[in-house]
Scaffold this active site. Structure first.
Site, mmCIF file in Angstrom:
data_model
loop_
_atom_site.group_PDB
_atom_site.id
_atom_site.type_symbol
_atom_site.label_atom_id
_atom_site.label_comp_id
_atom_site.label_asym_id
_atom_site.label_seq_id
_atom_site.Cartn_x
_atom_site.Cartn_y
_atom_site.Cartn_z
ATOM 1 N N ASP A 169 0.904 -1.101 0.004
ATOM 2 C CA ASP A 169 -0.187 -0.011 -0.064
ATOM 3 C C ASP A 169 1.051 1.251 -0.053
ATOM 4 O O ASP A 169 2.003 1.072 0.338
ATOM 5 C CB ASP A 169 -1.004 0.111 1.363
ATOM 6 N N GLU A 198 0.059 5.117 1.009
ATOM 7 C CA GLU A 198 -0.287 5.747 2.049
ATOM 8 C C GLU A 198 -0.389 5.189 3.323
ATOM 9 O O GLU A 198 -1.117 4.269 3.357
ATOM 10 C CB GLU A 198 -1.755 6.906 1.840
#
Length: 201
Positions: free
Chosen positions: A7, A9
């Site tokens: 991922d 953020e």
């Protein structure tokens, strides 16, 4: 053959919407996929707030230009890419992330697109595919890859659980308690050790 999906953020960069909420003084924009698992509901909520405050892509890009990767993220990615294929799998948008990807030496990024009007206002968004993160790891597995994944939010859980190793990274206490089957860590050093251990390195 392993491939690592991260991922963006919360794992290698700060939360863009939180940074923009702080700069714009609009606390309602602090809500992320850590709190709201329905991404369509979340994005429509954000777009409505931006429209109400007459804020568009220009203002968001100005904020992002001042955001740096998380401390240690660039070094972590550099080491990881020395022995593993790596894809950043994110629900962010191509119109947002150019400056941040440049600061991370341009890792491969799979993300989505914004629909922007001629006035620079965000009117909608377009997902790359349904269930983007889970669909990505399933597609990679279909191509013969064994996936390792790390993420911090509710919308990462599908790809984490579908992977040979899925790690919650700097997640919330609520998510960690709800998913004790997933290893969790707050440090790049430990995340690297977990990945290397899975690969037998």
């Amino acid at each position: 053959m392993f491939i690592t999906c991260l991922d963006m953020e919360g794992v290698v960069t700060p939360e863009i919407w939180i940074a923009f909420a702080e700069e714009s003084g609009i606390p309602e924009l602090r809500i992320t996929t850590r709190e709201e698992p329905d991404y369509d509901k979340l994005m429509k909520y954000r777009i409505d707030i931006l429209r109400a405050h007459k804020l568009g892509i220009r203002e968001i890009r100005e904020t992002i230009s001042r955001v740096d990767p998380l401390p240690g993220a660039k070094e972590f990615l550099h080491e990881l890419r020395s022995f593993s294929q790596v894809i950043i799998v994110s629900d962010t948008f191509t119109q947002f992330v150019g400056p941040l990807m440049e600061k991370l030496d341009r890792p491969t990024l799979f993300c989505n697109e914004l629909v922007i009007g001629e006035d620079g206002m965000i009117t909608d968004y377009a997902l790359r595919c349904a269930g983007t993160k889970l669909t990505t790891v399933q597609g990679l597995q279909h191509m013969g890859f064994d996936t390792i994944a790390a993420g911090d939010s509710l919308n990462d859980l599908g790809m984490l659980k579908a992977s040979s190793l899925g790690v919650l990274f700097r997640s919330t206490e609520e998510i960690k308690k709800a998913h004790p089957e997933l290893p969790n860590t707050d440090s790049y050093q430990e995340l690297m050790a977990l990945i290397k251990g899975k690969m037998g390195l």
